[in-house]
Enzyme design. Structure first.
Site: not given
Ligand code: APR
Length: 230
Positions: A90, A107
């Protein structure tokens, strides 16, 4: 051997603070084309549009508050006898504002500015624009100090060392869609660590974990931390 815990966090840990995730139903990548706002090529094509995207995220982040999951991890770092290191994907500062002190931003961070000409770094203004001259070389080439697709994540040597020496690895709020972060669980497991996924929905790499705590982070993370501090 003292317990060394490495915790990988993703957008899901900040979702209940009101900050969007990327790949959920109303995620950022359903509303923006990541090629336009999260690649060096997109920035070169239209820097003003990229600055608008990150200025809006910076404003949202300033309005957001850390939630119970961020607070629980800060408590774990404070009260756990061994080492605790948070590696976050994040770019928000909610871990730090919750009191965590060992946070690695692989990141980058919305709070940072970077000169695309000379690599100088300085604290980001609330509203950033390319025309802002670099304080070091005066070139108008200011960009957010975040890692875009196609760029190398920060602090990877340090992260690899933590993964090779941890006894416990947890992934919180991440979909397991983006490498190298999605591969961290396997590296920790190969080092003999116990691995835990705490996520609303099963991630793409859920089968690599020894243990899962399904549910919203503000519920499952405090429960998981309490189980470690017992
Ligand atoms: N509590 C726990 N988990 C949650 C919640 C919540 N309230 N809300 C959503 N999630 C989970 C979803 O189920 C999903 O698996 O968080 C995850 C979010 O996934 P992404 O949107 O893909 O985010 P992330 O994994 O951080 O993305 C990784 O991708 O675009 C790049 O640089 C960006 O750092 C990011 C990287």
């Amino acid at each position: 051997m003292t317990d060394k815990i490495v915790i990988l966090t993703g957008a899901g840990i900040s979702a209940e603070s009101g900050l969007g995730t990327f790949r959920d139903e109303d995620g950022l990548w359903t509303r923006y084309d990541l090629e336009e706002v999260a690649t060096p090529e997109g920035f070169a094509r239209n820097p003003g549009f990229v600055h608008e995207f990150y200025n809006a995220r910076r404003a949202n982040c300033a309005r957001a508050e850390p939630n119970a999951a961020h607070a629980a991890l800060a408590r774990l770092e404070r009260d756990h006898p061994g080492e605790v290191v948070i590696v976050t994907q994040n770019v928000d500062d909610l871990h730090e504002r919750a009191g965590a002190t060992r946070v690695i931003h692989m990141h980058g961070a919305l709070s940072g500015a970077l000169c695309a000409a000379c690599d100088h770094r300085w604290p980001a203004p609330h509203v950033m624009q390319t025309a802002d001259p670099c304080p070091a070389c005066a070139t108008p080439a200011t960009r957010p100090d975040v890692v875009w697709f196609g760029e190398i994540p920060y602090h990877m040597d340090e992260i690899m060392n933590h993964l090779a020496t941890c006894t416990r690895f947890a992934a919180i709020g991440t979909s397991g869609e983006v490498y190298p972060a999605a591969g961290f669980v396997q590296l920790a497991s190969d080092a003999g660590a116990h691995t835990v996924e705490l996520n609303l929905d099963p991630s793409s790499v859920v089968s690599s974990f020894s243990e899962t705590w399904p549910g919203p982070a503000t519920q499952v993370v405090p429960d998981w931390v309490a189980s470690l501090l017992r």
